[in-house]
Write a protein that holds these residues in place. Structure first.
Motif, PDB file in Angstrom:
ATOM      1  N   MET A  62      -4.343   0.183   5.564  1.00 43.62           N
ATOM      2  CA  MET A  62      -3.750   0.111   6.662  1.00 43.62           C
ATOM      3  C   MET A  62      -3.694  -1.602   6.565  1.00 43.62           C
ATOM      4  SD  MET A  62      -2.121   2.889   7.738  1.00 43.62           S
ATOM      5  CE  MET A  62      -1.954   2.181   8.676  1.00 43.62           C
ATOM      6  N   THR A 112      -8.726   4.451   5.698  1.00 48.16           N
ATOM      7  CA  THR A 112      -7.620   4.202   6.332  1.00 48.16           C
ATOM      8  C   THR A 112      -8.376   3.205   7.656  1.00 48.16           C
ATOM      9  OG1 THR A 112      -7.566   6.947   6.335  1.00 48.16           O
ATOM     10  CG2 THR A 112      -5.831   5.398   8.755  1.00 48.16           C
ATOM     11  N   GLN A 156       3.957  -0.712   4.056  1.00 51.32           N
ATOM     12  CA  GLN A 156       3.241   0.044   4.187  1.00 51.32           C
ATOM     13  C   GLN A 156       3.647   1.697   3.726  1.00 51.32           C
ATOM     14  OE1 GLN A 156      -0.421  -1.570   5.185  1.00 51.32           O
ATOM     15  NE2 GLN A 156      -0.438   1.099   5.022  1.00 51.32           N
ATOM     16  N   VAL A 186       0.401  -0.775  -0.068  1.00 49.41           N
ATOM     17  CA  VAL A 186      -0.159  -0.162   0.020  1.00 49.41           C
ATOM     18  C   VAL A 186       0.755   1.577   0.011  1.00 49.41           C
ATOM     19  CG1 VAL A 186      -1.766   1.637   1.703  1.00 49.41           C
ATOM     20  CG2 VAL A 186      -1.555  -1.170   1.200  1.00 49.41           C
ATOM     21  N   LEU A 238       3.870   3.473   9.959  1.00 50.69           N
ATOM     22  CA  LEU A 238       4.380   2.717   8.191  1.00 50.69           C
ATOM     23  C   LEU A 238       5.785   2.799   8.255  1.00 50.69           C
ATOM     24  CD1 LEU A 238       3.715   6.662   7.395  1.00 50.69           C
ATOM     25  CD2 LEU A 238       2.248   4.635   6.630  1.00 50.69           C
TER      26      LEU A 238
END
Length: 310
Positions: A214, A209, A219, A198, A259
């Motif tokens: 997520m 989100t 990420q 993603v 992230l």
């Protein structure tokens, strides 16, 4: 020759042959205020060449820069029931859809395509924030399911670029139902052992989100992207406190472990190639790895003659 020939006639010709200057040749950066020439800006993937601010980019423009040679094949997405709730606010829902389609030139808020990046076959899906704020409706849910099914069928990784203001209010509970539907689609990839990557772009908020945005194996976010469920203004009004600087921005989330990395758009393609090939168990990509051209017939005959003479 006189002043009529030398001055008046050229002056009249210049007035009637004057061309209007198009208004879309220059774009002002929202961050630093620099005026950017449209070719320079598009050549830098809509990233300000002065301050590095990431502006919006359409899925087609993103895919043209992402896929090898800009070549990709669109994946058909089943069309949902139009206006299932007969919703109307200031305008009828079908009227809003037609206006967005006319403005963007797209059917809906997500584009799905297949192609290769660095000679690695992938399936990609990207949301278009300019289409009703990239809102998640039934079509977006169908698009993600179609992308996952295509990835499973072709045994390819799925890369998704998110950009949304949340669920689409004109579809009510049906838009919220896309959260579990897309979660099941991601699970299909998990069970098939295929990577799901993603890339969160500005902004990614709301139910998007809280679901597929997520759930990636990796990420990644673009610099400065707003990533949240409820926006900073809503939170400040609720808790009546000032939030930290950069709260809910990509760099803040990276520091707090939500992230894996923040990558500029101009470097994103190389990162995706490396990560995708690593997750698929493929050797590192080699740039300029085209096979050597076959020797020309004349060159072969000349070599054979030289060998015979020796």
């Amino acid at each position: 020759m006189n002043w009529i020939t030398n001055y008046v006639r050229p002056r009249i010709n210049s007035i009637f042959s004057r061309r209007e200057m198009p208004e879309n040749l220059w774009t002002k950066c929202d961050e630093c205020g620099t005026m950017l020439f449209h070719r320079e800006l598009s050549g830098n993937l809509n990233v300000c060449t002065c301050c590095g601010h990431h502006m919006g980019i359409t899925p087609r423009a993103r895919f043209a820069a992402l896929f090898d040679g800009g070549v990709f094949t669109e994946v058909a997405v089943p069309a949902p029931t139009p206006d299932p709730l007969q919703f109307r606010d200031q305008k009828k829902y079908p009227d809003r859809l037609r206006a967005a389609q006319k403005t963007t030139g797209e059917k809906e808020a997500m584009l799905v395509a297949t192609g290769e990046i660095g000679r690695t076959p992938i399936v990609a899906a990207a949301q278009d924030f300019s289409f009703m704020a990239g809102s998640m409706g039934m079509y977006v849910g169908n698009a993600i399911i179609a992308a996952a099914e295509q990835a499973v069928q072709l045994k390819r990784p799925l890369i998704l670029f998110s950009a949304a203001g949340g669920a689409r209010m004109q579809e009510g509970i049906l838009s919220l139902m896309q959260m579990p539907r897309t979660t099941v689609a991601v699970q299909m990839l998990r069970e098939a052992g295929l990577p799901y990557i993603v890339v969160l772009t500005h902004p990614t908020t709301g139910g998007v989100t809280a679901s597929y945005a997520m759930l990636g194996d990796v990420q990644i976010a673009e610099p400065g992207a707003l990533i949240c469920f409820a926006g900073p203004r809503v939170i400040e009004q609720t808790i009546r406190e000032k939030l930290p600087e950069g709260f809910q921005r990509a760099e803040y989330l990276l520091e707090h472990g939500m992230l894996d990395r923040v990558t500029p758009r101009t470097e994103l393609r190389d990162d995706l190639i490396t990560i995708t090939r690593m997750l698929m168990g493929l050797p590192p990509a080699v740039k300029a790895d085209l096979p050597a051209p076959a020797p020309a017939p004349l060159a072969i005959e000349a070599q054979a003659t030289d060998d015979a003479e020796k």
